[in-house]
Design an enzyme around this catalytic site. Structure first.
Site, PDB file in Angstrom:
ATOM      1  N   GLY A 256       0.865  -1.182   0.000  1.00  0.00           N
ATOM      2  CA  GLY A 256       0.000   0.000   0.000  1.00  0.00           C
ATOM      3  C   GLY A 256       0.891   1.217   0.000  1.00  0.00           C
ATOM      4  O   GLY A 256       1.844   1.292  -0.758  1.00  0.00           O
TER       5      GLY A 256
ATOM      6  N   CYS B 295       6.037  -5.397   0.540  1.00  0.00           N
ATOM      7  CA  CYS B 295       6.206  -4.068  -0.042  1.00  0.00           C
ATOM      8  C   CYS B 295       6.072  -2.962   1.020  1.00  0.00           C
ATOM      9  O   CYS B 295       6.962  -2.831   1.850  1.00  0.00           O
ATOM     10  CB  CYS B 295       5.249  -3.887  -1.215  1.00  0.00           C
ATOM     11  SG  CYS B 295       5.822  -2.625  -2.354  1.00  0.00           S
TER      12      CYS B 295
ATOM     13  N   ARG C  82       6.023  -0.193  -7.625  1.00  0.00           N
ATOM     14  CA  ARG C  82       6.706   0.896  -6.911  1.00  0.00           C
ATOM     15  C   ARG C  82       7.408   0.332  -5.673  1.00  0.00           C
ATOM     16  O   ARG C  82       7.237   0.824  -4.540  1.00  0.00           O
ATOM     17  CB  ARG C  82       5.714   1.998  -6.521  1.00  0.00           C
ATOM     18  CG  ARG C  82       5.041   2.644  -7.718  1.00  0.00           C
ATOM     19  CD  ARG C  82       4.380   3.961  -7.354  1.00  0.00           C
ATOM     20  NE  ARG C  82       5.372   4.998  -7.178  1.00  0.00           N
ATOM     21  CZ  ARG C  82       5.312   5.951  -6.247  1.00  0.00           C
ATOM     22  NH1 ARG C  82       4.325   5.985  -5.382  1.00  0.00           N
ATOM     23  NH2 ARG C  82       6.238   6.881  -6.177  1.00  0.00           N
TER      24      ARG C  82
ATOM     25  N   HIS D 296       4.851  -8.803  -4.272  1.00  0.00           N
ATOM     26  CA  HIS D 296       3.465  -9.047  -3.846  1.00  0.00           C
ATOM     27  C   HIS D 296       2.977 -10.464  -4.183  1.00  0.00           C
ATOM     28  O   HIS D 296       2.256 -10.640  -5.163  1.00  0.00           O
ATOM     29  CB  HIS D 296       2.528  -8.075  -4.560  1.00  0.00           C
ATOM     30  CG  HIS D 296       2.654  -6.663  -4.136  1.00  0.00           C
ATOM     31  ND1 HIS D 296       1.913  -6.120  -3.112  1.00  0.00           N
ATOM     32  CD2 HIS D 296       3.437  -5.666  -4.594  1.00  0.00           C
ATOM     33  CE1 HIS D 296       2.237  -4.854  -2.963  1.00  0.00           C
ATOM     34  NE2 HIS D 296       3.153  -4.546  -3.842  1.00  0.00           N
TER      35      HIS D 296
ATOM     36  N   GLU E   3       0.619 -12.014  -2.982  1.00  0.00           N
ATOM     37  CA  GLU E   3      -0.856 -12.072  -2.887  1.00  0.00           C
ATOM     38  C   GLU E   3      -1.517 -11.709  -4.210  1.00  0.00           C
ATOM     39  O   GLU E   3      -2.732 -11.864  -4.363  1.00  0.00           O
ATOM     40  CB  GLU E   3      -1.351 -11.156  -1.750  1.00  0.00           C
ATOM     41  CG  GLU E   3      -1.273  -9.653  -1.995  1.00  0.00           C
ATOM     42  CD  GLU E   3       0.145  -9.071  -1.878  1.00  0.00           C
ATOM     43  OE1 GLU E   3       1.110  -9.846  -1.751  1.00  0.00           O
ATOM     44  OE2 GLU E   3       0.268  -7.835  -1.930  1.00  0.00           O
TER      45      GLU E   3
HETATM   46  N1  GLN Z   1       5.806   2.772  -2.873  1.00  0.00           N
HETATM   47  C1  GLN Z   1       5.025   2.356  -1.740  1.00  0.00           C
HETATM   48  C2  GLN Z   1       5.562   2.954  -0.451  1.00  0.00           C
HETATM   49  O1  GLN Z   1       6.628   3.464  -0.429  1.00  0.00           O
HETATM   50  C3  GLN Z   1       4.978   0.855  -1.618  1.00  0.00           C
HETATM   51  C4  GLN Z   1       4.282   0.265  -2.816  1.00  0.00           C
HETATM   52  C5  GLN Z   1       3.586  -1.027  -2.548  1.00  0.00           C
HETATM   53  O2  GLN Z   1       3.318  -1.403  -1.411  1.00  0.00           O
HETATM   54  N2  GLN Z   1       3.214  -1.676  -3.617  1.00  0.00           N
HETATM   55  O3  GLN Z   1       4.895   2.912   0.535  1.00  0.00           O
END
Ligand code: GLN
Length: 206
Positions: free
Chosen positions: A48, A80, A137, A173, A175
């Site tokens: 997230g 992530c 990201r 990820h 999931e």
């Molecule tokens: N770029 C997001 C962050 O820095 C992480 C991205 C993700 O959880 N898919 O929080």
């Protein structure tokens, strides 16, 4: 009764994690409150936006209780953004991380041109061939210290999976794919056995 596995449900793709756990037949609970955190035997922190999740952890009074339970041995897996929050030090995060894992994290470090990509990654402790890893990201784990162990890297050496005792971090990820092996590995680490459903190991045997 099987222990319940929690998914931190303040922001991000917690629903996808809950659905994998349900598919594996594991009692799962979305965690937003302190009393819910107290009921779970293990916790997944989803992807997230790490700044938002950190802010909500503080706002919902979960930050310290979560940290304390993890320090007391509760298995926690961050994917992530969740992984970002586990790190000892996060570059360019204007809010606190939980500081539980001996590694440094660079947020959004893959750069704009490859905001999202997929790669096959061999993960130590997971048999049956590489995992198809989805990066969105994603952060990069750097300076993994002696307390932690690298479990997976990209072909160029970039670290994408790290374990430190009861704590697991993946910058990708699992999931978001049909492959449940990383979830199964975390459940094994947490001492929870998938009760029903078709496991990846069973599928691979076909
Ligand atoms: N770029 C997001 C962050 O820095 C992480 C991205 C993700 O959880 N898919 O929080």
């Amino acid at each position: 009764m099987e222990p319940t596995v929690g998914v931190l449900a303040l922001q991000g793709d917690f629903a996808e994690h809950l659905s994998v756990l349900t598919r594996l037949g594991v009692p799962a609970l979305d965690v937003r409150r302190r009393d819910q955190l107290e009921r779970v035997a293990a916790l997944i922190m989803p992807g997230g936006e790490s700044t938002t999740i950190s802010r909500l952890l503080l706002q919902f009074g979960l930050f310290e209780p979560l940290r304390e339970r993890a320090l007391a041995g509760m298995p926690v897996w961050g994917t992530c953004a969740g992984a970002i929050l586990l790190a000892r030090e996060v570059r360019t995060l204007d809010r606190p991380s939980l500081g539980l894992m001996d590694m440094v994290v660079d947020r959004n470090a893959f750069g704009r041109q490859i905001d999202s990509f997929e790669a096959d990654v061999e993960i130590e402790g997971i048999g049956g061939g590489p995992v198809r890893a989805v990066f969105i990201r994603a952060p990069i784990f750097t300076d993994v210290g002696p307390q932690a162990r690298v479990l997976g890297r990209l072909a160029d050496g970039t670290v994408v999976a790290v374990r430190q005792g009861n704590l697991l971090a993946t910058s990708f990820h699992p999931e978001l794919t049909d492959d449940t092996r990383v979830h199964e590995r975390f459940l094994e680490l947490a001492g929870v056995r998938p009760a029903r459903g078709e496991t990846a190991v069973a599928r691979a045997g076909r």
